[in-house]
Design a protein around this motif. Structure first.
Motif, PDB file in Angstrom:
ATOM      1  N   SER A 119       0.837  -1.193   0.000  1.00  0.00           N
ATOM      2  CA  SER A 119       0.000   0.000   0.000  1.00  0.00           C
ATOM      3  C   SER A 119       0.880   1.255   0.000  1.00  0.00           C
ATOM      4  O   SER A 119       1.719   1.409  -0.888  1.00  0.00           O
ATOM      5  N   PHE A 120       0.729   2.170   0.973  1.00  0.00           N
ATOM      6  CA  PHE A 120       1.587   3.359   0.994  1.00  0.00           C
ATOM      7  C   PHE A 120       3.058   2.973   1.126  1.00  0.00           C
ATOM      8  O   PHE A 120       3.939   3.675   0.624  1.00  0.00           O
ATOM      9  N   GLY A 121       3.338   1.847   1.781  1.00  0.00           N
ATOM     10  CA  GLY A 121       4.717   1.366   1.828  1.00  0.00           C
ATOM     11  C   GLY A 121       5.261   1.087   0.441  1.00  0.00           C
ATOM     12  O   GLY A 121       6.453   1.274   0.177  1.00  0.00           O
ATOM     13  N   GLY A 122       4.411   0.634  -0.483  1.00  0.00           N
ATOM     14  CA  GLY A 122       4.825   0.432  -1.867  1.00  0.00           C
ATOM     15  C   GLY A 122       5.113   1.744  -2.576  1.00  0.00           C
ATOM     16  O   GLY A 122       6.055   1.843  -3.371  1.00  0.00           O
ATOM     17  N   THR A 123       4.296   2.752  -2.294  1.00  0.00           N
ATOM     18  CA  THR A 123       4.553   4.080  -2.853  1.00  0.00           C
ATOM     19  C   THR A 123       5.901   4.600  -2.366  1.00  0.00           C
ATOM     20  O   THR A 123       6.694   5.148  -3.135  1.00  0.00           O
ATOM     21  N   VAL A 124       6.171   4.423  -1.075  1.00  0.00           N
ATOM     22  CA  VAL A 124       7.447   4.854  -0.508  1.00  0.00           C
ATOM     23  C   VAL A 124       8.600   4.066  -1.125  1.00  0.00           C
ATOM     24  O   VAL A 124       9.669   4.617  -1.407  1.00  0.00           O
ATOM     25  N   ALA A 125       8.403   2.766  -1.365  1.00  0.00           N
ATOM     26  CA  ALA A 125       9.446   1.954  -1.994  1.00  0.00           C
ATOM     27  C   ALA A 125       9.798   2.503  -3.376  1.00  0.00           C
ATOM     28  O   ALA A 125      10.982   2.617  -3.733  1.00  0.00           O
ATOM     29  N   LEU A 126       8.788   2.855  -4.165  1.00  0.00           N
ATOM     30  CA  LEU A 126       9.049   3.474  -5.467  1.00  0.00           C
ATOM     31  C   LEU A 126       9.789   4.791  -5.305  1.00  0.00           C
ATOM     32  O   LEU A 126      10.735   5.090  -6.051  1.00  0.00           O
ATOM     33  N   ALA A 127       9.363   5.590  -4.331  1.00  0.00           N
ATOM     34  CA  ALA A 127      10.012   6.880  -4.095  1.00  0.00           C
ATOM     35  C   ALA A 127      11.473   6.703  -3.684  1.00  0.00           C
ATOM     36  O   ALA A 127      12.325   7.531  -4.028  1.00  0.00           O
ATOM     37  N   MET A 128      11.784   5.640  -2.949  1.00  0.00           N
ATOM     38  CA  MET A 128      13.175   5.365  -2.582  1.00  0.00           C
ATOM     39  C   MET A 128      14.018   5.104  -3.823  1.00  0.00           C
ATOM     40  O   MET A 128      15.158   5.578  -3.928  1.00  0.00           O
ATOM     41  N   ALA A 129      13.476   4.357  -4.772  1.00  0.00           N
ATOM     42  CA  ALA A 129      14.201   4.075  -6.006  1.00  0.00           C
ATOM     43  C   ALA A 129      14.377   5.330  -6.848  1.00  0.00           C
ATOM     44  O   ALA A 129      15.403   5.500  -7.522  1.00  0.00           O
ATOM     45  N   VAL A 130      13.386   6.215  -6.819  1.00  0.00           N
ATOM     46  CA  VAL A 130      13.479   7.478  -7.544  1.00  0.00           C
ATOM     47  C   VAL A 130      14.488   8.407  -6.869  1.00  0.00           C
ATOM     48  O   VAL A 130      15.300   9.066  -7.529  1.00  0.00           O
ATOM     49  N   THR A 131      14.448   8.444  -5.542  1.00  0.00           N
ATOM     50  CA  THR A 131      15.298   9.357  -4.772  1.00  0.00           C
ATOM     51  C   THR A 131      16.755   8.950  -4.785  1.00  0.00           C
ATOM     52  O   THR A 131      17.653   9.785  -4.934  1.00  0.00           O
ATOM     53  N   ARG A 132      17.028   7.654  -4.623  1.00  0.00           N
ATOM     54  CA  ARG A 132      18.412   7.180  -4.558  1.00  0.00           C
ATOM     55  C   ARG A 132      18.536   5.852  -5.305  1.00  0.00           C
ATOM     56  O   ARG A 132      18.620   4.775  -4.705  1.00  0.00           O
ATOM     57  N   PRO A 133      18.527   5.893  -6.629  1.00  0.00           N
ATOM     58  CA  PRO A 133      18.529   4.646  -7.412  1.00  0.00           C
ATOM     59  C   PRO A 133      19.731   3.750  -7.146  1.00  0.00           C
ATOM     60  O   PRO A 133      19.618   2.525  -7.260  1.00  0.00           O
ATOM     61  N   SER A 134      20.876   4.332  -6.773  1.00  0.00           N
ATOM     62  CA  SER A 134      22.067   3.512  -6.531  1.00  0.00           C
ATOM     63  C   SER A 134      21.905   2.602  -5.321  1.00  0.00           C
ATOM     64  O   SER A 134      22.630   1.610  -5.185  1.00  0.00           O
ATOM     65  N   ALA A 135      20.951   2.909  -4.431  1.00  0.00           N
ATOM     66  CA  ALA A 135      20.762   2.120  -3.211  1.00  0.00           C
ATOM     67  C   ALA A 135      19.835   0.929  -3.416  1.00  0.00           C
ATOM     68  O   ALA A 135      19.857  -0.005  -2.620  1.00  0.00           O
ATOM     69  N   ILE A 136      19.015   0.964  -4.474  1.00  0.00           N
ATOM     70  CA  ILE A 136      17.907   0.020  -4.586  1.00  0.00           C
ATOM     71  C   ILE A 136      18.171  -1.011  -5.674  1.00  0.00           C
ATOM     72  O   ILE A 136      18.260  -0.691  -6.867  1.00  0.00           O
ATOM     73  N   ALA A 137      18.254  -2.269  -5.258  1.00  0.00           N
ATOM     74  CA  ALA A 137      18.505  -3.361  -6.202  1.00  0.00           C
ATOM     75  C   ALA A 137      17.229  -3.834  -6.884  1.00  0.00           C
ATOM     76  O   ALA A 137      17.274  -4.294  -8.033  1.00  0.00           O
ATOM     77  N   HIS A 138      16.123  -3.743  -6.207  1.00  0.00           N
ATOM     78  CA  HIS A 138      14.842  -4.236  -6.736  1.00  0.00           C
ATOM     79  C   HIS A 138      13.732  -3.577  -5.920  1.00  0.00           C
ATOM     80  O   HIS A 138      13.890  -3.333  -4.723  1.00  0.00           O
ATOM     81  N   VAL A 139      12.598  -3.293  -6.578  1.00  0.00           N
ATOM     82  CA  VAL A 139      11.454  -2.677  -5.909  1.00  0.00           C
ATOM     83  C   VAL A 139      10.256  -3.620  -5.996  1.00  0.00           C
ATOM     84  O   VAL A 139       9.901  -4.084  -7.083  1.00  0.00           O
ATOM     85  N   GLY A 140       9.637  -3.881  -4.855  1.00  0.00           N
ATOM     86  CA  GLY A 140       8.379  -4.616  -4.822  1.00  0.00           C
ATOM     87  C   GLY A 140       7.269  -3.684  -4.368  1.00  0.00           C
ATOM     88  O   GLY A 140       7.383  -3.053  -3.311  1.00  0.00           O
ATOM     89  N   VAL A 141       6.233  -3.577  -5.168  1.00  0.00           N
ATOM     90  CA  VAL A 141       5.081  -2.737  -4.837  1.00  0.00           C
ATOM     91  C   VAL A 141       3.874  -3.655  -4.719  1.00  0.00           C
ATOM     92  O   VAL A 141       3.426  -4.240  -5.708  1.00  0.00           O
ATOM     93  N   VAL A 142       3.362  -3.788  -3.505  1.00  0.00           N
ATOM     94  CA  VAL A 142       2.252  -4.697  -3.221  1.00  0.00           C
ATOM     95  C   VAL A 142       1.009  -3.847  -2.961  1.00  0.00           C
ATOM     96  O   VAL A 142       0.945  -3.126  -1.963  1.00  0.00           O
ATOM     97  N   ALA A 143       0.051  -3.903  -3.887  1.00  0.00           N
ATOM     98  CA  ALA A 143      -1.194  -3.139  -3.732  1.00  0.00           C
ATOM     99  C   ALA A 143      -0.915  -1.663  -3.487  1.00  0.00           C
ATOM    100  O   ALA A 143      -1.516  -1.034  -2.627  1.00  0.00           O
ATOM    101  N   GLY A 144       0.019  -1.112  -4.256  1.00  0.00           N
ATOM    102  CA  GLY A 144       0.416   0.282  -4.081  1.00  0.00           C
ATOM    103  C   GLY A 144       0.272   1.073  -5.364  1.00  0.00           C
ATOM    104  O   GLY A 144       0.014   0.537  -6.439  1.00  0.00           O
ATOM    105  N   VAL A 145       0.461   2.391  -5.246  1.00  0.00           N
ATOM    106  CA  VAL A 145       0.295   3.313  -6.371  1.00  0.00           C
ATOM    107  C   VAL A 145       1.508   4.234  -6.461  1.00  0.00           C
ATOM    108  O   VAL A 145       2.278   4.373  -5.514  1.00  0.00           O
TER     109      VAL A 145
END
Length: 283
Positions: A119-145
């Motif tokens: 949910s909102f945690g998925g939105t935050v996960a996407l935002a983490m990848a946008v904010t600092r792509p070098s830190a994020i190996a993979h993004v999982g968005v579960v029922a999020g926008v």
């Protein structure tokens, strides 16, 4: 995630025992970042995976995945700002929330990892990848926008006017299928207990942050692979909405789980763990 066996009452004894065996060797604590005090638990061995819950819950919402992920990942489940023990309302958008989580992870020595949020945690996960792509190996968005929607802003407004209590019953109906709510399952009892404790200002701030999120313009250039997971019966974020999200991503797979609504980590832990293992274990 300090849990007594009584906190798991309602789950099968076999599942309780598996969870408690892993948590007996887990590390847990509090990390402070940008004025927020965030609870966390870390367990397991393998590549690093950070788990983020949705609005109104806390890092214990991942408890049913503990024994399923522990043999394969070093897992950090952490509270979002304004949740759990954190008394301070969270920031006003997902990207600021992402920066706080990234800072907290760095304080805990986690600098390159996969992240999965519900949910909102998925939105935050996407935002983490946008904010600092070098830190994020993979993004999982579960029922999020990626982008906010009017109902999120309205839930914030209503909470400030009326408190959280009038929204609890409708929230549980959206999050779970009828078979889970009557009689109440363990997952519904857990969610209800967290919602009752949620502070009005924190609830309102989280919904306002979701309502203000506008991540879609940043998604086409996202380098991290993305896994989307939908519940076939989800009324909050239907599979069709996540299919539209997938159109803005290049390295993406979308999985739809049958017979489940919004809170997939609570309601279908084995199915969600299977997707995470297939897609995220090797970056």
């Amino acid at each position: 995630m300090k849990l007594a066996a009584t906190a798991l009452s309602g789950l099968e004894k076999y599942e309780q025992d598996r969870i408690l065996r892993v948590l007996a060797t887990a590390e847990n604590g509090i990390v402070s970042e940008d004025g927020h005090t965030l609870g966390w638990v870390q367990f397991g061995v393998g590549p690093k995976l950070v788990l983020l819950h949705g609005i109104g819950l806390d890092h214990q919402s991942w408890v049913r995945l503990v024994p399923l992920l522990a043999p394969h990942f070093t897992v950090l489940a952490i509270d979002l700002p304004g949740h759990g023990a954190d008394a301070v309302p969270g920031p006003d958008d997902a990207e600021k929330t992402a920066s706080i989580i990234l800072g907290a992870c760095a304080r805990l020595g986690i600098t390159r990892f996969a992240v999965c949020g519900v949910s909102f945690g998925g939105t935050v996960a996407l935002a983490m990848a946008v904010t600092r792509p070098s830190a994020i190996a993979h993004v999982g968005v579960v029922a999020g926008v990626a982008d906010g929607f009017p109902a999120a802003t309205e839930r914030s407004r209503l909470a400030l006017a009326q408190g959280v209590a009038p929204q609890i019953a409708e929230t549980l109906e959206r999050w779970f299928i009828p078979e889970e709510t009557s009689p109440q399952s363990w997952q519904v009892c857990y969610a209800h207990a967290r919602l009752v404790r949620m502070k009005t200002q924190n609830w309102a701030a989280a919904w306002a942050a979701l309502g203000a999120s506008r991540l879609t313009p940043s998604l086409p250039g996202l380098e991290s692979p993305v896994t989307l997971v939908s519940g076939a019966l989800d009324r909050s974020v239907p599979p069709a909405a996540m299919s539209k999200l997938a159109e803005h991503l290049t390295k993406v797979e979308h999985h739809i789980l049958s017979g489940v609504a919004h809170q997939i980590a609570l309601s279908a832990p084995s199915d969600l763990a299977d997707v995470i293992l297939r897609r995220m274990q090797h970056g």
